[in-house]
Design a protein around this motif. Structure first.
Motif, PDB file in Angstrom:
ATOM      1  N   GLN B 119      20.171  -1.481  41.740  1.00 57.22           N
ATOM      2  CA  GLN B 119      20.932  -0.316  41.250  1.00 57.22           C
ATOM      3  C   GLN B 119      20.380   0.155  39.914  1.00 57.22           C
ATOM      4  O   GLN B 119      20.178   1.351  39.677  1.00 57.22           O
ATOM      5  CB  GLN B 119      22.424  -0.677  41.074  1.00 57.22           C
ATOM      6  N   LYS B 120      20.128  -0.839  39.033  1.00 56.74           N
ATOM      7  CA  LYS B 120      19.628  -0.504  37.695  1.00 56.74           C
ATOM      8  C   LYS B 120      18.254   0.159  37.787  1.00 56.74           C
ATOM      9  O   LYS B 120      17.986   1.147  37.101  1.00 56.74           O
ATOM     10  CB  LYS B 120      19.539  -1.797  36.857  1.00 56.74           C
ATOM     11  N   ARG B 123      18.658   3.687  38.923  1.00 54.08           N
ATOM     12  CA  ARG B 123      19.221   4.528  37.856  1.00 54.08           C
ATOM     13  C   ARG B 123      18.115   4.948  36.884  1.00 54.08           C
ATOM     14  O   ARG B 123      18.060   6.076  36.429  1.00 54.08           O
ATOM     15  CB  ARG B 123      20.329   3.769  37.114  1.00 54.08           C
ATOM     16  N   HIS B 124      17.222   3.981  36.561  1.00 54.11           N
ATOM     17  CA  HIS B 124      16.097   4.281  35.666  1.00 54.11           C
ATOM     18  C   HIS B 124      15.195   5.347  36.267  1.00 54.11           C
ATOM     19  O   HIS B 124      14.738   6.267  35.578  1.00 54.11           O
ATOM     20  CB  HIS B 124      15.301   2.996  35.369  1.00 54.11           C
ATOM     21  N   GLU B 141      24.670   4.340  30.047  1.00 48.80           N
ATOM     22  CA  GLU B 141      25.119   3.086  30.649  1.00 48.80           C
ATOM     23  C   GLU B 141      26.145   2.345  29.802  1.00 48.80           C
ATOM     24  O   GLU B 141      26.828   1.440  30.290  1.00 48.80           O
ATOM     25  CB  GLU B 141      23.922   2.163  30.922  1.00 48.80           C
TER      26      GLU B 141
END
Lengths: 309, 384
Positions: B119-120, B123-124, B141
Motif C-alpha cells: 500500500q505504501k 501511495r508513493h 500520511e
C-alpha cells in the motif's frame, strides 16, 4: 447445680412431642431419660440445651446462686443425637478446636485430651483422621469432645448407640468417672441394663408423657402392683393367647413352655392362675420382682392402649 | 464486637480451605504457562523473520527488513510450483489486468504487514505521478492529532490506565466473591451434613458461629484477591521481560488502591454474610434451589461494568452509594473520576452499617434453621 423442670409442653406442627413433663435433677447425679424412639427424650434435651423453648411450663437451672431457663453454654457438655465431627481432620485437631471454643488454653486442652484418649485407648491414633476410625471409636471421640472442658452438666443423647457390648461397658465406666469428678449427667438411652447400673434417677417416657419416674427402687415400688410371675406349662401354649388374658399385661417367653408374665395392677394372683389353667397344667409358678427392662416394657405396654384410645 | 470464639471459628475455616502447597503449585504452574506463552510468542514472532517475495520485473519495490522482493524471471506457474514444492518463496505477487494478486500457501499474520508495505509503495508511486515531493507525501500520511478536552475536570479520560485499574478491581472482586461463594456453601451445608452444627450450637452462639464463618471465608476471599493481583502483576512483569520492555507500573494509582482495600474488605464481608444466610437455610445443597440465589452477589460487578463508560453519570453515582453495590462501584468511580473525600467516606459508612445488619440476619437465619431441625426453612420462615 439443680435443675427443675415443671410441666413443660412442646409441639411441632400437629405433633405433641412433650406433654406436661416434670422432673428435677440434683447436682452430681446421673439422670436417665428412657423411652422408645419418638417418646420425647431428644425434645426435652433440646429444650434443656436452649435450642428450642417450651410452649408452656418452665425450666430452671440453678448454679452458684444464678438461675437460668436453659443450661448456659459454659456449664454444658453435649453429645447430640444428631452427631458428627470433621471427618477430614485428625482426632487431635477436632478435639483441640472444640476445646479452644470452650475457652481452654492449648496446653490445658492437650493435657485433658491426653487423659481421655488414654481412658478410651485412642492415644496411638490421635493423629488419625476421623474418617479412618470405626464408628465406635468416632463415638468415643465425640464423648471426649463433650467432657474435655470439664463441664458442670453433661447431656448425652443416646451415648450407647452404635457401640458393641465391650465399648458399652467402657462408656459405663466413663460415666462413672464423670460422676466421680462431680459432674451432673443427663443421658437418654434404650439400654436398660446399662442404665440400671448407672442412673440415680430415671424418667420413663412414652409418646411425650412421663410414665414412670424416680430411682430404680422408687419405680419398682410404684410398680409393685405389677407383680411378675414365672410360669411353666406341661404342654406348648401360644404366648399371644396368654397376652389376651385380662390379668396379664406382658408376656415374655423364657424357654420352651416357660413364660414371664407381668400381671395387671388390679388382678389377683389366684384370678391369674385360674385363667392360666385354661391353657394347660402348670409345672412352675414363681413370683419375682421386675427389673428395669421388664418395668419399662410393662409401662410401654400399659401406655399403648391409652394412646390408641 | 467480634468474640474470641468467632476468631477461633474464623481461623479454623480459613485454614480448612487454605492448602498452601496446592496453591503454590497452581500459581507456579500459572506463571509457567504465562512464561511459555510469552516465550512462544517471542520465538514465533513473524515480524522478526525475513520473507522472500517473488514479484514481477516491472514492480520496482524497495526491500525492507522483513521483506526481500526478488524478480526470478521465470513463468508465474513455475514460481507457484516452486513455492508449493520447496520454500523458495513465501509469496508470489503477480499483476493480472492491472490487479495486484498475492499468491501464498496459507493465511499468515505477516501478510497483513506485506499488504501495508505494498500500500505504501503504491501511495508513493501515486504521489510521484501527481508531482508531490517526499515532504508533501509525509504531510499527507501524517495522522491528524485530535485532543479531547473534558469540561468535567474530575473525569480522568476514557481508555486510560485508570480504566485498567477499575476493570482490574472488578475482576479481583469477582475472584474474591467466587472463592467465598464456593467455600461458604461447602462449609455451612457440609457441616450440617456432617452433623457438626448441633455440637457447635452447644458451644458457641449462632451469631458467634456465623461471624466466624463469614470472617474466615472473607479472609480466604481477600487472600484469593491478593494472590490474583500478585499473579497479574507478575504476569505483566514476565510479559514485559520477554517483549524487552521495561516493567512500568507508573499507571498504578496507589491512592485508589488504598481506598479499594476497605471497600473490598467490607464488600466481601457483606456478600459472605448474605451467602452465609442463604447457606444456613439449606439442608441439602443437592436438593435445594436456594444456592443459586447466592449468585446475586455477582450483580454489583455486572451493574458497575455496564455503567463503567459513564463514571460520572447518574447510574454510577447511585450504584456508588447504594450499600449493596457501592463496594464495587465506588472504587471504580474513584479510579476514573476525582471524587470529593466525603463521598467514599459516606459510602463506606453506609456499607459498614449494612454489613452489621446483614451479619445479624445471617446469625438469625442460622438459629431459625437449627430450631427447625430436619426441615429446611422456607423463604417465609427466613423473613419471619
Amino acid at each position: 447445680m439443680q435443675l427443675i423442670v415443671t410441666a413443660i409442653n412442646k409441639a411441632y406442627s400437629s405433633v405433641q412431642a412433650v406433654k406436661n413433663a416434670s422432673f428435677h435433677i440434683n447436682s452430681g447425679e446421673i439422670f436417665a431419660l428412657l423411652g422408645p424412639n419418638g417418646a420425647g427424650k431428644s425434645s426435652i434435651i433440646r429444650m434443656l440445651v436452649g435450642m428450642t423453648k417450651p410452649d408452656s411450663g418452665s425450666i430452671m437451672i440453678s448454679y452458684q446462686d444464678q438461675h437460668y431457663d436453659h443450661v448456659p453454654r459454659r456449664l454444658l457438655g453435649y453429645l447430640p443425637e444428631d452427631r458428627g465431627l470433621y471427618p477430614d481432620k485428625s482426632i487431635e485437631k477436632n478435639l483441640l478446636y472444640l476445646a479452644q471454643l470452650h475457652g481452654l488454653s492449648k496446653s490445658k486442652a492437650l493435657s485433658e485430651m491426653d487423659y481421655w484418649l488414654d481412658v478410651f485407648e485412642l492415644t496411638q491414633r490421635r493423629h488419625d483422621e476421623l474418617k479412618q476410625l470405626s464408628k465406635g471409636n468416632q463415638q468415643k471421640v465425640q464423648l471426649i469432645a463433650a467432657v474435655l472442658h470439664q463441664p458442670a452438666l453433661v447431656i448425652l443423647d443416646e451415648p450407647f448407640s452404635g457401640l458393641d457390648p465391650i465399648n458399652q461397658e467402657k462408656v459405663v465406666l466413663f460415666l462413672q468417672q464423670l460422676k466421680a469428678k462431680g459432674m451432673t449427667v443427663i443421658l437418654s438411652a434404650h439400654q436398660m441394663a446399662m442404665v440400671e447400673k448407672l442412673a440415680d434417677h430415671m424418667l420413663l417416657m412414652a409418646q411425650g408423657q412421663v410414665v414412670l419416674a424416680g430411682t430404680l427402687q422408687q419405680i419398682q415400688q410404684q410398680s409393685q402392683n405389677q407383680r411378675q410371675m414365672k410360669v411353666g406349662f406341661s404342654s406348648e401354649v401360644n404366648a399371644a393367647q396368654l397376652e389376651q388374658l385380662a390379668a396379664v399385661v406382658t408376656v415374655q417367653q423364657l424357654q420352651a413352655r416357660h413364660y414371664l408374665l407381668t400381671l395387671a395392677e388390679q388382678a389377683s394372683v389366684s384370678d391369674c392362675l385360674k385363667q392360666l389353667l385354661q391353657y394347660g397344667e402348670l409345672t412352675q409358678v414363681e413370683m419375682q420382682s421386675a427389673d428395669l427392662h421388664q418395668l419399662y416394657l410393662a409401662a410401654m405396654a400399659r401406655h399403648k392402649p391409652e394412646a390408641a384410645a | 464486637m467480634i468474640s474470641r470464639q468467632s476468631l477461633i471459628v474464623a481461623r479454623w475455616e480459613f485454614l480448612r480451605f487454605f492448602k498452601w502447597k496446592q496453591q503454590l503449585v497452581s500459581y507456579l504452574l500459572m506463571l509457567a504457562v504465562i512464561a511459555a506463552i510469552a516465550l512462544w510468542s517471542f520465538f514465533t514472532d513473524e515480524s522478526q523473520q525475513q520473507y522472500r517475495i517473488a514479484v514481477p520485473a516491472e514492480l520496482q519495490i524497495t526491500n525492507t527488513e522483513q521483506f526481500q522482493f526478488q524478480r526470478p524471471g521465470i513463468a508465474l506457474e513455475t514460481q507457484l510450483m516452486q513455492m508449493q514444492s520447496d520454500d523458495s518463496w513465501h509469496a508470489v505477487i503477480s499483476l493480472q489486468d492491472g490487479q495486484l494478486v498475492v499468491h501464498t500457501l496459507t493465511g499468515k499474520k505477516w501478510l497483513q504487514q506485506l499488504d501495508e508495505v505494498l500500500q505504501k509503495h503504491y501511495r508513493h508511486l501515486a504521489a510521484q505521478q501527481m508531482g508531490l515531493n517526499t515532504t508533501q507525501l509525509a504531510a499527507l500520511e501524517q495522522p491528524v492529532e485530535i485532543e479531547t478536552r473534558y469540561l468535567d475536570q474530575s473525569y480522568k479520560g476514557k481508555d486510560t490506565p485508570e480504566k485498567i485499574i477499575a476493570i482490574g478491581a472488578l475482576i479481583l472482586l469477582f475472584v474474591g466473591l467466587s472463592t467465598a461463594f464456593g467455600q461458604v456453601l461447602v462449609s455451612i451445608t457440609g457441616e450440617k451434613q456432617q452433623r457438626v452444627t448441633e455440637q457447635l450450637y452447644a458451644i458457641v452462639t449462632p451469631q458467634q458461629w456465623m461471624d466466624g464463618k463469614v470472617l474466615g471465608h472473607s479472609f480466604s476471599a481477600l487472600k484469593a484477591m491478593l494472590t490474583s493481583a500478585l499473579v497479574m502483576l507478575l504476569s505483566f512483569a514476565v510479559v514485559s521481560v520477554f517483549t524487552k520492555k521495561a516493567v512500568d507500573l507508573s499507571w498504578l494509582d496507589i491512592s485508589v488502591v488504598l481506598w479499594l482495600i476497605p471497600f473490598a474488605l467490607l464488600g466481601v464481608v457483606l456478600c459472605a454474610s448474605f451467602m452465609g444466610a442463604i447457606a444456613a437455610s439449606i439442608d441439602d445443597p443437592n436438593n435445594s434451589g436456594k444456592s443459586a440465589v447466592m449468585m446475586i452477589t455477582w450483580l454489583p460487578m455486572v451493574f458497575t461494568f455496564i455503567v463503567i463508560d459513564s463514571p460520572a453519570g447518574i447510574g454510577m453515582t447511585i450504584l456508588s452509594f447504594v450499600p449493596l453495590t457501592s463496594f464495587a462501584a465506588m472504587p471504580v468511580k474513584m479510579a476514573m473520576v476525582t471524587v470529593p473525600w466525603w463521598q467514599p467516606l459516606l459510602s463506606l459508612l453506609l456499607l459498614l452499617a449494612t454489613v452489621y445488619w446483614m451479619r445479624r440476619v445471617a446469625g438469625r437465619v442460622f438459629l431459625r434453621g437449627m430450631q427447625m431441625y430436619g426441615k429446611e426453612p422456607s423463604w417465609g420462615d427466613i423473613v419471619r
